[in-house]
Design an enzyme around this catalytic site. Structure first.
Site, PDB file in Angstrom:
ATOM      1  N   GLY A  48       0.854  -1.203   0.000  1.00 36.42           N
ATOM      2  CA  GLY A  48       0.000   0.000   0.000  1.00 36.42           C
ATOM      3  C   GLY A  48       0.881   1.241   0.000  1.00 36.42           C
ATOM      4  O   GLY A  48       0.703   2.155   0.809  1.00 36.42           O
ATOM      5  N   ALA A 112      -2.645  -6.673  -4.134  1.00 34.34           N
ATOM      6  CA  ALA A 112      -1.865  -7.223  -3.013  1.00 34.34           C
ATOM      7  C   ALA A 112      -2.558  -8.412  -2.345  1.00 34.34           C
ATOM      8  O   ALA A 112      -1.912  -9.191  -1.649  1.00 34.34           O
ATOM      9  CB  ALA A 112      -1.622  -6.125  -1.974  1.00 34.34           C
ATOM     10  N   TYR A 235     -16.783   4.860  12.904  1.00 33.86           N
ATOM     11  CA  TYR A 235     -15.426   4.308  12.908  1.00 33.86           C
ATOM     12  C   TYR A 235     -15.275   3.210  13.965  1.00 33.86           C
ATOM     13  O   TYR A 235     -15.526   2.045  13.677  1.00 33.86           O
ATOM     14  CB  TYR A 235     -14.360   5.425  13.044  1.00 33.86           C
ATOM     15  CG  TYR A 235     -13.103   4.954  12.342  1.00 33.86           C
ATOM     16  CD1 TYR A 235     -12.750   5.399  11.075  1.00 33.86           C
ATOM     17  CD2 TYR A 235     -12.298   3.960  12.913  1.00 33.86           C
ATOM     18  CE1 TYR A 235     -11.639   4.898  10.406  1.00 33.86           C
ATOM     19  CE2 TYR A 235     -11.191   3.459  12.256  1.00 33.86           C
ATOM     20  CZ  TYR A 235     -10.866   3.931  11.009  1.00 33.86           C
ATOM     21  OH  TYR A 235      -9.773   3.411  10.358  1.00 33.86           O
TER      22      TYR A 235
HETATM   23  P1  NAD Z   1      -4.778   5.560   0.977  1.00 33.85           P
HETATM   24  O1  NAD Z   1      -6.072   5.420   0.263  1.00 33.85           O
HETATM   25  O2  NAD Z   1      -4.022   6.833   0.835  1.00 33.85           O
HETATM   26  O3  NAD Z   1      -3.756   4.385   0.544  1.00 33.85           O
HETATM   27  C1  NAD Z   1      -4.168   3.082   0.257  1.00 33.85           C
HETATM   28  C2  NAD Z   1      -3.046   2.305  -0.401  1.00 33.85           C
HETATM   29  O4  NAD Z   1      -3.509   0.953  -0.595  1.00 33.85           O
HETATM   30  C3  NAD Z   1      -2.635   2.822  -1.796  1.00 33.85           C
HETATM   31  O5  NAD Z   1      -1.233   2.671  -1.949  1.00 33.85           O
HETATM   32  C4  NAD Z   1      -3.361   1.856  -2.742  1.00 33.85           C
HETATM   33  O6  NAD Z   1      -2.740   1.684  -4.016  1.00 33.85           O
HETATM   34  C5  NAD Z   1      -3.247   0.578  -1.928  1.00 33.85           C
HETATM   35  N1  NAD Z   1      -4.229  -0.442  -2.330  1.00 33.85           N
HETATM   36  C6  NAD Z   1      -5.580  -0.411  -2.243  1.00 33.85           C
HETATM   37  N2  NAD Z   1      -6.095  -1.587  -2.681  1.00 33.85           N
HETATM   38  C7  NAD Z   1      -5.042  -2.367  -3.037  1.00 33.85           C
HETATM   39  C8  NAD Z   1      -4.909  -3.669  -3.556  1.00 33.85           C
HETATM   40  N3  NAD Z   1      -5.968  -4.449  -3.777  1.00 33.85           N
HETATM   41  N4  NAD Z   1      -3.666  -4.121  -3.832  1.00 33.85           N
HETATM   42  C9  NAD Z   1      -2.559  -3.353  -3.642  1.00 33.85           C
HETATM   43  N5  NAD Z   1      -2.626  -2.120  -3.103  1.00 33.85           N
HETATM   44  C10 NAD Z   1      -3.848  -1.628  -2.825  1.00 33.85           C
HETATM   45  O7  NAD Z   1      -5.093   5.224   2.493  1.00 33.85           O
HETATM   46  P2  NAD Z   1      -4.497   5.668   3.905  1.00 33.85           P
HETATM   47  O8  NAD Z   1      -5.445   6.614   4.518  1.00 33.85           O
HETATM   48  O9  NAD Z   1      -3.060   5.997   3.819  1.00 33.85           O
HETATM   49  O10 NAD Z   1      -4.688   4.306   4.708  1.00 33.85           O
HETATM   50  C11 NAD Z   1      -3.638   3.398   4.978  1.00 33.85           C
HETATM   51  C12 NAD Z   1      -3.884   2.757   6.335  1.00 33.85           C
HETATM   52  O11 NAD Z   1      -3.832   3.771   7.346  1.00 33.85           O
HETATM   53  C13 NAD Z   1      -5.256   2.089   6.458  1.00 33.85           C
HETATM   54  O12 NAD Z   1      -5.128   0.937   7.232  1.00 33.85           O
HETATM   55  C14 NAD Z   1      -6.062   3.131   7.217  1.00 33.85           C
HETATM   56  O13 NAD Z   1      -7.149   2.580   7.919  1.00 33.85           O
HETATM   57  C15 NAD Z   1      -4.987   3.651   8.161  1.00 33.85           C
HETATM   58  N6  NAD Z   1      -5.289   4.956   8.792  1.00 33.85           N
HETATM   59  C16 NAD Z   1      -5.701   6.031   8.040  1.00 33.85           C
HETATM   60  C17 NAD Z   1      -5.995   7.232   8.674  1.00 33.85           C
HETATM   61  C18 NAD Z   1      -6.475   8.434   7.912  1.00 33.85           C
HETATM   62  O14 NAD Z   1      -6.962   9.390   8.521  1.00 33.85           O
HETATM   63  N7  NAD Z   1      -6.336   8.446   6.608  1.00 33.85           N
HETATM   64  C19 NAD Z   1      -5.825   7.351  10.077  1.00 33.85           C
HETATM   65  C20 NAD Z   1      -5.339   6.266  10.789  1.00 33.85           C
HETATM   66  C21 NAD Z   1      -5.095   5.064  10.149  1.00 33.85           C
END
Ligand code: NAD
Length: 393
Positions: A48, A112, A235
């Protein structure tokens, strides 16, 4: 062609290659402005890796600690003169900039969750890099085709047990509106856990371990969110919270297994930030607009890169070790959850009306960050100049 933002609800269907490259550069510059990571990770796999927290994890490891990185993501290249996705442009820019520094980089674009992608990564590691010392699991996905059952699971953002009514931001019109969400069905809960829970993370770790690709002392981290009560119906207590609970259980099992070779795994509970994933949550744009106002005023604001650098520098590659909360998780959301921040959030939340929303919150900051995810609104980029949407790695 001249590329302009085309926003449709919580997604922008265009992305600007040079703007995305500038956004990556901003993050590199931030990391370079900080102390280099001492004893940072050498060989890192980020699952990711193209946007949000995963991209920041990759940039901070590479430019803060000179790590070799393998990044896995699911992004759309440019076809027939149409824009590629932002994550494609980000990753292409990251690769070029990291190579220029003499760093090893490899990017694998594909699903992935699938076995062929896991096998490709394992082949690359066996042939080119060897055992890893850090695996970051940062997927945020709307769906998963299960690699063993072939079943399609779609994640939903819904409450559990009771319906939810509350404010959301209509980001197309910049107004507050009420949404009503019915409780998730049992099937929807199970599907969301299948997509966003810990099973796939464990599958990755097991397959990497069986292939001899988890080095001595290897660590692994996945990300979660808790947030304040206002966000809990959708959430923490909702379908995504159920999935995060499952992720935390997986973290414990992965931790026990990695401990046998001197490593470990944990969940880092991160701050709410603007990413493509958080934009899709009906609660978060409203909450983030309020939170950013408060945190910026208090000088506590952080985005993905600040969070990830802090994770490495103060929790992982530091002298004092990792501090865990009573549930065994790292709390990078500690500044967000400070009582003075949350008291101010609660007060502002009560004052927000449709009329004053744009004035008293940081909705402008939210919108600007959202557009930046797609490479728009970045100083120094000439958006009036034609650019080629086809960008190769
Ligand atoms: P994002 O949407 O920016 O990134 C998601 C990533 O996953 C991208 O690189 C995308 O290409 C990849 N992806 C999605 N489906 C895929 C697949 N099938 N195969 C390969 N890659 C795939 O999301 P984010 O906000 O950075 O979230 C990442 C993690 O952080 C998650 O677990 C989310 O719950 C957690 N998180 C996010 C926040 C927030 O506020 N954004 C806060 C705390 C935790």
């Amino acid at each position: 062609m001249i590329i302009k933002p085309k926003v449709r609800g919580f997604i922008c269907i265009t992305a600007h290659p040079e703007g995305c490259a500038a956004h990556v550069q901003e993050q590199i510059d931030f990391v370079r402005s900080q102390a280099p990571l001492r004893n940072g990770p050498r060989k890192v796999l980020v699952i990711g890796a193209s946007t949000g927290y995963g991209l920041a994890a990759r940039i901070a490891a590479a430019f803060g600690g000179k790590a070799a990185t393998v990044g896995v993501f699911f992004e759309r290249p440019s076809t027939n003169g149409r824009c590629a996705s932002a994550g494609w442009y980000n990753s292409a820019a990251f690769e070029k900039k990291a190579r220029r520094e003499g760093l090893y980089v490899k990017s694998i674009n594909g699903d992935a969750f699938s076995n062929p992608v896991k096998e490709r990564v394992i082949r690359v590691l066996k042939n080119e890099l060897g055992p890893l010392d850090l695996v970051i699991y940062s997927l945020a996905a709307p769906r998963r085709v299960h690699s063993e059952t072939g079943l399609l699971h779609k994640s939903v953002l819904k409450p559990i047990g009771e319906s939810f009514s509350g404010p959301t931001v209509d980001t197309d019109r910049g107004i507050i509106k009420d949404i009503h969400l019915p409780p998730a069905s049992k099937r929807e809960i199970g599907d969301t856990v299948a997509v966003m829970g810990g099973e796939d993370w464990e599958m990755w770790m097991n397959q990497l371990g069986e292939a001899g690709l988890l080095g001595e002392g290897c660590r692994s981290v996945a990300f979660s969110y808790i947030g304040p009560k206002q966000t809990w119906p959708i959430y923490k207590r909702g379908t995504i919270g159920r999935a995060k609970h499952d992720l935390a259980k997986a973290a414990q099992r992965i931790d026990a297994s990695l401990k046998t070779t001197g490593g470990g795994a944990f969940i880092s509970v991160n701050k709410a930030v603007v990413t493509q994933a958080s934009a899709a949550n009906p609660n978060l744009p409203h909450y983030i607009s309020i939170l950013y106002k408060i945190m910026k005023n208090k000088g506590l604001h952080e985005g993905c890169i600040e969070q990830l650098y802090r994770l490495y520098a103060t929790q992982m590659y530091n002298d004092s070790g990792t501090s865990l909360d009573e549930t065994g998780q790292v709390r990078l959301d500690d500044w967000e959850m400070k009582p003075e921040v949350q008291n101010a959030v609660a007060m502002l939340w009560k004052q927000v009306t449709n009329e004053n929303f744009q004035d008293i919150t940081d909705y402008a900051g939210y919108k600007a960050e959202f557009l930046k995810l797609f490479g728009f609104g970045i100083p120094g980029v000439d958006y009036g100049a034609p650019c080629d949407p086809e960008v190769d790695f």
